[in-house]
Structures are given as C-alpha cells and as structure tokens.
Design an enzyme around this catalytic site. Sequence first.
Site, PDB file in Angstrom:
ATOM      1  N   ARG B  47       0.804  -1.223   0.000  1.00  0.00           N
ATOM      2  CA  ARG B  47       0.000   0.000   0.000  1.00  0.00           C
ATOM      3  C   ARG B  47       0.837   1.273   0.000  1.00  0.00           C
ATOM      4  O   ARG B  47       0.601   2.188  -0.781  1.00  0.00           O
ATOM      5  CB  ARG B  47      -0.940   0.013   1.225  1.00  0.00           C
ATOM      6  CG  ARG B  47      -2.201  -0.775   1.040  1.00  0.00           C
ATOM      7  CD  ARG B  47      -2.714  -1.293   2.365  1.00  0.00           C
ATOM      8  NE  ARG B  47      -1.794  -2.278   2.881  1.00  0.00           N
ATOM      9  CZ  ARG B  47      -1.796  -3.552   2.504  1.00  0.00           C
ATOM     10  NH1 ARG B  47      -2.676  -3.976   1.650  1.00  0.00           N
ATOM     11  NH2 ARG B  47      -0.909  -4.401   2.981  1.00  0.00           N
ATOM     12  N   THR B  48       1.802   1.336   0.892  1.00  0.00           N
ATOM     13  CA  THR B  48       2.531   2.603   1.052  1.00  0.00           C
ATOM     14  C   THR B  48       3.306   2.936  -0.220  1.00  0.00           C
ATOM     15  O   THR B  48       3.228   4.056  -0.740  1.00  0.00           O
ATOM     16  CB  THR B  48       3.474   2.536   2.270  1.00  0.00           C
ATOM     17  OG1 THR B  48       2.717   2.111   3.406  1.00  0.00           O
ATOM     18  CG2 THR B  48       4.098   3.876   2.564  1.00  0.00           C
ATOM     19  N   LYS B  75      26.071  -5.251  -2.265  1.00  0.00           N
ATOM     20  CA  LYS B  75      27.544  -5.241  -2.258  1.00  0.00           C
ATOM     21  C   LYS B  75      28.087  -4.679  -0.957  1.00  0.00           C
ATOM     22  O   LYS B  75      29.287  -4.542  -0.792  1.00  0.00           O
ATOM     23  CB  LYS B  75      28.057  -4.382  -3.421  1.00  0.00           C
ATOM     24  CG  LYS B  75      27.656  -4.870  -4.796  1.00  0.00           C
ATOM     25  CD  LYS B  75      28.132  -3.855  -5.838  1.00  0.00           C
ATOM     26  CE  LYS B  75      27.514  -4.148  -7.194  1.00  0.00           C
ATOM     27  NZ  LYS B  75      27.709  -3.024  -8.129  1.00  0.00           N
ATOM     28  N   ARG B  96      11.227   3.684   3.643  1.00  0.00           N
ATOM     29  CA  ARG B  96      10.822   2.697   4.661  1.00  0.00           C
ATOM     30  C   ARG B  96      12.063   1.869   4.987  1.00  0.00           C
ATOM     31  O   ARG B  96      12.794   1.441   4.089  1.00  0.00           O
ATOM     32  CB  ARG B  96       9.703   1.782   4.168  1.00  0.00           C
ATOM     33  CG  ARG B  96       9.466   0.625   5.145  1.00  0.00           C
ATOM     34  CD  ARG B  96       8.260  -0.194   4.804  1.00  0.00           C
ATOM     35  NE  ARG B  96       7.037   0.560   5.051  1.00  0.00           N
ATOM     36  CZ  ARG B  96       5.815   0.049   4.893  1.00  0.00           C
ATOM     37  NH1 ARG B  96       5.669  -1.200   4.490  1.00  0.00           N
ATOM     38  NH2 ARG B  96       4.749   0.775   5.127  1.00  0.00           N
ATOM     39  N   HIS B 124       4.792   5.587  11.678  1.00  0.00           N
ATOM     40  CA  HIS B 124       4.243   5.483  10.328  1.00  0.00           C
ATOM     41  C   HIS B 124       3.270   6.659  10.181  1.00  0.00           C
ATOM     42  O   HIS B 124       2.047   6.481  10.142  1.00  0.00           O
ATOM     43  CB  HIS B 124       3.520   4.138  10.165  1.00  0.00           C
ATOM     44  CG  HIS B 124       3.304   3.745   8.726  1.00  0.00           C
ATOM     45  ND1 HIS B 124       3.511   4.610   7.670  1.00  0.00           N
ATOM     46  CD2 HIS B 124       2.887   2.574   8.169  1.00  0.00           C
ATOM     47  CE1 HIS B 124       3.220   3.992   6.536  1.00  0.00           C
ATOM     48  NE2 HIS B 124       2.851   2.753   6.811  1.00  0.00           N
TER      49      HIS B 124
END
Lengths: 166, 295
Positions: B47-48, B75, B96, B124
């Site tokens: 969703r986000t 890496k 996020r 959030h």
Amino acid sequence: MSQSDKMPIVAMQQLGNRGKTQMLNVEPIENGTVIDHIRAGKGKKVVEMLGIDKNSAGRVALVMNVPSKRLNKKDIVKIEGTFLNEEQTNLVALMAPQSTINIIKNGKVVEKREVEIPNLLKKVGICPNPNCICNTEHAERIFSKEEQGFRCHYCERNFKADELVR
Amino acid sequence: MDLISIRDLEKKEIEKILDLAEDMAKGKAKRKYDKIIATLFFEPSTRTRLSFQSAALRLGMNYIDFTPETSSIKKGETFLDTVKVISGYADILVIRHPKEGAARLAADVVNTPVINGGDGGNQHPTQALIDLFTIRKTKGKIANMNISLAGDLRHARTMQSLVYALAMFGAKITLISPKGLELEPKLVKEIEEKFEAKIKTKSDLSFEDADVLYICRIQEERFADPYEAKRVKEQFMLNMGHLQNAKKDIVILSPLPKINEISEEVDTSDKARYFEQAHYGIPVRMAIIDYVLSN
C-alpha cells in the site's frame, strides 16, 4: 573543595575486620580536573566512560568511598593535565548528576562547575535500543531532555539517564 | 520540509493536510509538479509504496523505485551512502526501513525532502494521517469519538503514530491487547500528560461503546512460544460474535495487511471499511506530497 588543590585528598579507609582506620593520601595536582561528589561506586564508571586508560597522558587518581556530609560516601577522580570539555562534562553529568567539576590551573581552582544535564545532549550516551539506526550507521548521538527522561532523536524512545551510559 | 514523525506536526498542520486531501479526493489538486519522487523501501510494502507512486503520478510527477535486492546494498553499500546518492536523482524521498530512526537520519543528512514510510516499530505518520482522514470521512469528526485500538499495540508502528494523533484530536481511546503486547506505558503517559487524553485499557474483544474499531495484526514472530502465539492469535480473531453488542454504525478499520485476524463474515459486512481506508491512501498521500513540497 577549597580554592586550592594543594591539600591532598584524605580518605578514611577501613582495614578488614580489625576495625582500624588508616589515612589515605592522594597527591594534589597542579593542572587538570578534579571531579568531586561522585556518588560512591560510580567513580570507576566515570573513569571508564571518559576513556581514561593506560594511554592517557597524565596521572589519574580514583579515590573511592570517601566520607561525605552530602552523600555519606563519595568517589573522587583527579585527572592530571586534562581539562574536561563540554562534551565530557555532559558525560559526567549523565553518570554522576550531583557531582562537581573543578578545573585546576597552577594548583588553584580556576573554575568550578556544578554539572547539569543540558536539554539537548549531543555526542554523548549510547541509545540502548539495538534497533535504533544510530547504533548501525554513522550518526551523531542526540537525546532531548523531557519530563520522563531522555528521548532519542532517531528512534524516539524515552530512556532514563543511566540507561544511556552502559 | 520533511515528514518523519507525527510528533513533528501540530494539530493545525494535520488539519491542513486533511483538508487538502479532501480537495485531492474531489480531483481539485491546485498544483502540478514537474518533479521526481523516489521510493526507497528497504522492507516489503504494497500500500505505502504503490499509493505514493500513484499519488505522485496523479500530481503530474514521475517516480523512481529503489529495491535493496537489486541495488548496491547487496555489495555492502550503507544506508546513508545510498540515500545521499539517490537524493541527487529525485526531488523528494519516501523511505521505509526496518531500523528505527532511519528516515530521521536521512532527513538530517540530505537537503531533499524526506517522508517517512515507516521506520521499524517507531513511526508510520502517513498511515496515521490516512486513518484520521478515514475516521473524519466515515464518522464526521474525530474529537470525542470512542475509538478502540486492538491487536499488537506494542510493536505496530501504525499504532505509535495513530494513538498520538487521536489523543491530539481529543478522541476517547480504548486500548485492547494481549498481555505482553500492550502499548508502551511511557507513550501512554506522554499522551495523557500532553493532551489530557482519556485512555482505557482492557484485554477482551468487546466494543459496546466504540464508534470505531481499529484492529492490527498479532505478530506471531514476537512470541518465544509458538503455542502461545497461536492461542493469542486465535483469541484476537475478530468475528461477528464480537460485534453483537457493538453500535450498529461501528466502523472497522485496519492498516492492512490482514492475514486471518478478521473473519470473512466481518470482511463482507458494511461495518468493514478498511479497503475504502486503503484507497484514501491516494488523496492523503497526494496531500502529503503537496504539503511537503510547498512548505
């Protein structure tokens, strides 16, 4: 603390079960810092957290369990040739909030600081939250003082002062 | 400006964003942007990420998407180096990350505006704004609404942001969670002191007074004992029986995803509004992007 550090620290030390006492003298310092009124038992931690070790330049004295009117018993740390900066003072404030810092120059106390934890702590303390980004990435430690304790700038969790100095 | 934590926003600012979202929902975006948004998701998201990308497209923007699996993170490149590089490729970053404080750290080191798309168990904030918007849309107001928050209140980042915002808006909050998964007591104390919030706590799924029930998933991985996890999860599965004594117009919300914590019969009832809530992610995130870029 008098205006001079010419007087040596004198501590009464209990000697085992014999109940006898003995005077313990520590030489005064000409130039450096004396951290006084550290709550008994915290002195060793203060020395550790200030990063004082065998590689430090001057002599260092840690005197423990000194009789004190204010604290009943206290620890004292004398650091020769080092003048604590603001960051180090804040660190001492976190570990020993009631202590006093005396800056000694030419055998005289030239500055006496009552330590106080500032509203914004920078570069000192470690966030106890293992999942906080400041413990894995290069990030300046920042904590803001609030009623309930100290809030980490990053993870926003609130901690007690002694939790920040592991 | 950046949007990192709900603590960074004043009530007036939140109201502005919600009003702006109303305009966006009506197709009345005042501004279009010839800009690029970068979505940097170091954790899975449906969703986000997609709603931010969709919101950006609807504002006339383009987006670039970063995924750690196909990047130089593999890496050994650090998070901060990654952010510093991508900040030169885009005009706004949505981040996020599983570590708490990651978005804050990024915002401290780059000049590009940063929006927190979720940082560990911390915050959030954009989900909380969607939640407030949905409550306002479905119930008409937030103040004095009886709002029950149920589930794993300890670890859900959505709850950390939402409970703070609800307290700021004067909602009456009931916290319902299994033992050990209660909301952090320091957070409860903080919002009680800061907003004089009225907070009740209990551990059973009953909602007699609730105008809104907001339910989030019990995170099995948080339990040391799998049997205990299963027991608690079953105990916190919402079915129509739990809603027998609830108000007829109770609204059920969830940040989603839901796995099996909400029964199918609830899913199909008119009380369940969480898919509508997810869709409000578009106007609200359009409003957030607009607000961040214009301030």
